[in-house]
Design a protein around this motif. Structure first.
Motif, PDB file in Angstrom:
ATOM      1  N   VAL A 264       1.420   5.590  -3.511  1.00 46.58           N
ATOM      2  CA  VAL A 264       2.647   5.055  -4.092  1.00 46.58           C
ATOM      3  C   VAL A 264       3.614   4.642  -2.986  1.00 46.58           C
ATOM      4  O   VAL A 264       4.191   3.549  -3.021  1.00 46.58           O
ATOM      5  CB  VAL A 264       3.305   6.097  -5.025  1.00 46.58           C
ATOM      6  CG1 VAL A 264       4.686   5.615  -5.480  1.00 46.58           C
ATOM      7  CG2 VAL A 264       2.416   6.366  -6.235  1.00 46.58           C
ATOM      8  N   ASP A 265       3.780   5.511  -1.990  1.00 44.22           N
ATOM      9  CA  ASP A 265       4.668   5.197  -0.858  1.00 44.22           C
ATOM     10  C   ASP A 265       4.194   3.951  -0.122  1.00 44.22           C
ATOM     11  O   ASP A 265       5.007   3.102   0.278  1.00 44.22           O
ATOM     12  CB  ASP A 265       4.731   6.376   0.117  1.00 44.22           C
ATOM     13  CG  ASP A 265       5.466   7.576  -0.459  1.00 44.22           C
ATOM     14  OD1 ASP A 265       6.201   7.400  -1.450  1.00 44.22           O
ATOM     15  OD2 ASP A 265       5.289   8.684   0.089  1.00 44.22           O
ATOM     16  N   ALA A 266       2.869   3.829   0.067  1.00 46.62           N
ATOM     17  CA  ALA A 266       2.312   2.683   0.797  1.00 46.62           C
ATOM     18  C   ALA A 266       2.568   1.378   0.051  1.00 46.62           C
ATOM     19  O   ALA A 266       2.910   0.357   0.665  1.00 46.62           O
ATOM     20  CB  ALA A 266       0.813   2.877   1.014  1.00 46.62           C
ATOM     21  N   ILE A 267       2.407   1.402  -1.264  1.00 50.19           N
ATOM     22  CA  ILE A 267       2.643   0.193  -2.069  1.00 50.19           C
ATOM     23  C   ILE A 267       4.123  -0.205  -2.005  1.00 50.19           C
ATOM     24  O   ILE A 267       4.454  -1.382  -1.837  1.00 50.19           O
ATOM     25  CB  ILE A 267       2.201   0.422  -3.523  1.00 50.19           C
ATOM     26  CG1 ILE A 267       0.675   0.559  -3.591  1.00 50.19           C
ATOM     27  CG2 ILE A 267       2.661  -0.733  -4.421  1.00 50.19           C
ATOM     28  CD1 ILE A 267       0.154   1.024  -4.941  1.00 50.19           C
TER      29      ILE A 267
ATOM     30  N   LYS B  65      -8.588   6.142   2.159  1.00 48.76           N
ATOM     31  CA  LYS B  65      -8.879   6.601   0.800  1.00 48.76           C
ATOM     32  C   LYS B  65      -8.702   8.107   0.640  1.00 48.76           C
ATOM     33  O   LYS B  65      -8.571   8.588  -0.483  1.00 48.76           O
ATOM     34  CB  LYS B  65     -10.297   6.193   0.402  1.00 48.76           C
ATOM     35  CG  LYS B  65     -10.444   4.710   0.114  1.00 48.76           C
ATOM     36  CD  LYS B  65     -11.813   4.405  -0.452  1.00 48.76           C
ATOM     37  CE  LYS B  65     -11.952   2.931  -0.789  1.00 48.76           C
ATOM     38  NZ  LYS B  65     -13.276   2.604  -1.362  1.00 48.76           N
ATOM     39  N   ALA B  66      -8.685   8.822   1.745  1.00 46.85           N
ATOM     40  CA  ALA B  66      -8.493  10.266   1.665  1.00 46.85           C
ATOM     41  C   ALA B  66      -7.033  10.627   1.406  1.00 46.85           C
ATOM     42  O   ALA B  66      -6.702  11.798   1.184  1.00 46.85           O
ATOM     43  CB  ALA B  66      -8.955  10.922   2.963  1.00 46.85           C
ATOM     44  N   SER B  67      -6.162   9.641   1.400  1.00 42.93           N
ATOM     45  CA  SER B  67      -4.736   9.890   1.207  1.00 42.93           C
ATOM     46  C   SER B  67      -4.450  10.376  -0.216  1.00 42.93           C
ATOM     47  O   SER B  67      -5.083   9.918  -1.171  1.00 42.93           O
ATOM     48  CB  SER B  67      -3.938   8.613   1.474  1.00 42.93           C
ATOM     49  OG  SER B  67      -4.174   8.122   2.778  1.00 42.93           O
ATOM     50  N   PRO B  68      -3.489  11.285  -0.397  1.00 46.51           N
ATOM     51  CA  PRO B  68      -3.133  11.758  -1.743  1.00 46.51           C
ATOM     52  C   PRO B  68      -2.417  10.671  -2.529  1.00 46.51           C
ATOM     53  O   PRO B  68      -1.902   9.712  -1.949  1.00 46.51           O
ATOM     54  CB  PRO B  68      -2.198  12.937  -1.452  1.00 46.51           C
ATOM     55  CG  PRO B  68      -1.641  12.664  -0.093  1.00 46.51           C
ATOM     56  CD  PRO B  68      -2.737  11.971   0.666  1.00 46.51           C
ATOM     57  N   PRO B  69      -2.375  10.800  -3.867  1.00 43.99           N
ATOM     58  CA  PRO B  69      -1.762   9.770  -4.725  1.00 43.99           C
ATOM     59  C   PRO B  69      -0.355   9.374  -4.311  1.00 43.99           C
ATOM     60  O   PRO B  69      -0.002   8.188  -4.337  1.00 43.99           O
ATOM     61  CB  PRO B  69      -1.781  10.425  -6.104  1.00 43.99           C
ATOM     62  CG  PRO B  69      -2.942  11.358  -6.059  1.00 43.99           C
ATOM     63  CD  PRO B  69      -2.969  11.894  -4.663  1.00 43.99           C
ATOM     64  N   GLU B  70       0.491  10.358  -3.930  1.00 40.94           N
ATOM     65  CA  GLU B  70       1.873  10.025  -3.569  1.00 40.94           C
ATOM     66  C   GLU B  70       1.942   9.141  -2.336  1.00 40.94           C
ATOM     67  O   GLU B  70       2.863   8.321  -2.198  1.00 40.94           O
ATOM     68  CB  GLU B  70       2.704  11.301  -3.356  1.00 40.94           C
ATOM     69  CG  GLU B  70       2.234  12.214  -2.246  1.00 40.94           C
ATOM     70  CD  GLU B  70       1.236  13.276  -2.706  1.00 40.94           C
ATOM     71  OE1 GLU B  70       1.095  14.281  -1.998  1.00 40.94           O
ATOM     72  OE2 GLU B  70       0.623  13.088  -3.781  1.00 40.94           O
TER      73      GLU B  70
END
Length: 210
Positions: A112-115, A104-109
């Protein structure tokens, strides 16, 4: 467009992820939920390509929800999100059918990359998670060897647990007392490195212990 369903019980995080997904050019948010108890019905209606699923949810956990989805809709990709870097939770999520695992600490981008990676058949994981997964699989042979230490009585209890019998019915079936069932289960949990009946069942099925 990648159809995404979101499950997150913390309102502020859910709203942030809603905005992240909704503003991404190559995906569309088709559902946002604070609980996973209705995930099968929601999935039937929403028909997502990817489910972004919090591992710690009220009612049923993300791991339990992932198991339900993959059993009924094996083609739907699941990306787990969590604040945990706990080995058991990571392994349980992967065994439940999750293709990705993001902190959850990951930034928004990164979300998006993970999805996108999950949708395309990849395994989206942060470097720290990837290292843990590699370490876990390197140690699997040693862990499987520990499973054979289950006694004959413990294997009988585990077999009935996998078959869906309650603790009371297990005691009746094996003609033993309820405390004895609990004693065997505590030993089973310890040997399988799990903390619940659901995790024990998952381990038993994954490793063909019964």
């Amino acid at each position: 467009m990648i159809r995404v369903s979101l499950y997150e019980d913390v309102c502020d995080i859910r709203e942030l992820l809603e905005e992240t997904i909704s503003t991404a050019s190559d995906m569309v948010l088709i559902g946002s939920h604070e609980k996973a108890v209705d995930i099968l019905e929601n999935t039937r209606k929403e028909k997502p390509d990817v489910i972004l699923l919090d591992i710690q949810m009220p009612g049923i956990s993300g791991i339990e929800a992932a198991l339900l989805v993959k059993e009924k809709y094996p083609y739907i990709q699941i990306c787990m999100q969590t604040v945990f870097e706990d080995n058991e939770k990571i392994f349980a999520a992967i065994c439940a059918g999750a293709s990705g695992y993001i902190l959850k600490a990951s930034p928004p981008e990164k979300y998006v990359d993970a999805i996108i990676d999950t949708y395309q058949g990849g395994s989206a994981m942060s470097p720290s998670i990837a290292r843990k997964v590699l370490s876990m699989f390197q140690n699997q042979n040693a862990r499987v060897k520990e499973f054979v230490e289950l006694t004959a009585s413990e294997k009988k209890v585990l077999d009935l647990l996998v078959k869906g019998l309650s603790y009371k019915l297990i005691a009746s079936e094996l003609n033993i007392s309820f405390p004895t069932v609990n004693f065997h289960l505590k030993n089973i949990y310890k040997k399988l490195h799990v903390n619940s009946a659901n995790e024990a069942i998952r381990m038993a099925m994954q490793n063909k212990l019964v």
